[in-house]
Design an enzyme around this catalytic site. Structure first.
Site, short mmCIF file in Angstrom:
data_model
loop_
_atom_site.label_atom_id
_atom_site.label_comp_id
_atom_site.label_asym_id
_atom_site.label_seq_id
_atom_site.Cartn_x
_atom_site.Cartn_y
_atom_site.Cartn_z
CG ASP A 45 -0.43 -0.10 2.74
OD1 ASP A 45 0.79 -0.10 2.54
OD2 ASP A 45 -1.04 0.17 3.66
CB SER A 46 4.53 1.73 -0.09
OG SER A 46 4.83 0.58 -0.88
CG ASP A 84 0.66 -4.07 2.36
OD1 ASP A 84 1.09 -4.73 3.08
OD2 ASP A 84 1.23 -3.04 1.92
CD GLU A 114 0.79 -1.44 8.07
OE1 GLU A 114 0.57 -0.48 8.94
OE2 GLU A 114 1.14 -0.90 7.00
CD GLU A 181 8.03 -0.08 7.58
OE1 GLU A 181 8.28 1.01 7.29
OE2 GLU A 181 7.14 -0.56 7.45
#
Length: 264
Positions: A45-46, A84, A114, A181
């Protein structure tokens, strides 16, 4: 490259062999990445920041993730595709199941979420229904507003211990991978040793089972802030294909990440 599966990644973990992950958002980069032998492609989704110019990943929709996953699947030549689940797309079990189904049907082989141990019921549910899951801990970009910015996580002892416990709980619940991360190298090592599933790091030191970078970053195409954990492989007259292959080799040989890319 032979087709990569979860079993392939588990075999790497069991043998102590490193593997590499890169993002891709379209068919062209997907083909380049998979042809270079990169084991896993992350449809991140970056793309909200990289492709859309947004300030965070939060505006990315499920429909956009589904579209980019289809594009990546069209160009893929054997890598495992991880997609994602975007912001607030798995806040209930019903939402999570429905949106995971869309991404898997679009061509993903695994979805990434996440959070920490609050994800256990979702991971258990998806695992029962045949959906592989990667659990993303540490700096979780979808929580950037709660975290107060893009900051290294797990530096104090209590938070580090909690992250270890959350990782163990998620692996026991059926998570097939853990992604860490921006955590101290020592914590990345501790979590990698604490769980039986592969651990992928980005700014998590060199002791994780794998590394991931955004393909634009490792090709030196980032015009803004360059994170500490990024290395530009587009040097010495390399073509993009050669740079991607060099990244895979440096990860496999333990050359990348070096000391300059780690957090203490």
């Amino acid at each position: 490259m032979n087709t990569v599966s979860i079993r392939t990644l588990n075999d790497y973990k069991a043998k102590g062999e490193k593997f590499s992950v890169l993002t891709a958002y379209d068919a062209t980069f997907s083909q380049m990445v998979s042809n270079a032998g990169i084991e896993v492609i992350l449809v991140g989704d970056s793309l909200g920041m990289v492709c859309q110019g947004k300030e965070s990943t939060l505006p990315v929709s499920v429909a956009e993730m589904e579209y980019h996953t289809r594009c990546v699947a069209a160009g893929n030549k054997g890598s495992l595709i991880m997609a994602d689940m975007p912001f607030m797309s798995y806040s209930t079990l019903e939402q999570g199941q429905a949106n995971a189904a869309l991404l898997m049907q679009a061509g993903a082989h695994m979805v990434k979420v996440e959070g920490d141990d609050w994800l256990v019921p979702l991971v258990e549910t998806l695992a029962r229904q045949g959906v592989p899951v990667c659990a993303h801990l540490g700096l979780t970009p979808q929580s950037v507003n709660k975290l107060g910015g893009y900051r290294v996580q797990g530096r104090d002892e209590a938070k580090a211990q909690a992250m270890i416990e959350h990782s163990i709980a998620l692996a026991k619940a059926g998570a097939d991978c853990i992604l860490l991360e921006c955590v101290p190298s020592s914590l990345g090592k501790a979590i990698t040793e604490a769980v039986d599933v592969p651990v992928i790091g980005i700014g998590a030191g060199s002791d994780t089972d794998a590394q991931v970078l955004v393909v634009y970053d490792m090709l030196g195409l980032n015009a803004g802030h360059i994170p500490k954990f990024v290395k530009n492989f587009m040097v010495d007259g390399r073509t993009p294909q050669q740079a991607i292959a060099a990244y895979g080799e440096e990860v496999k040989n333990g050359v990348f990440p070096g000391p300059e890319h780690k957090f203490s």
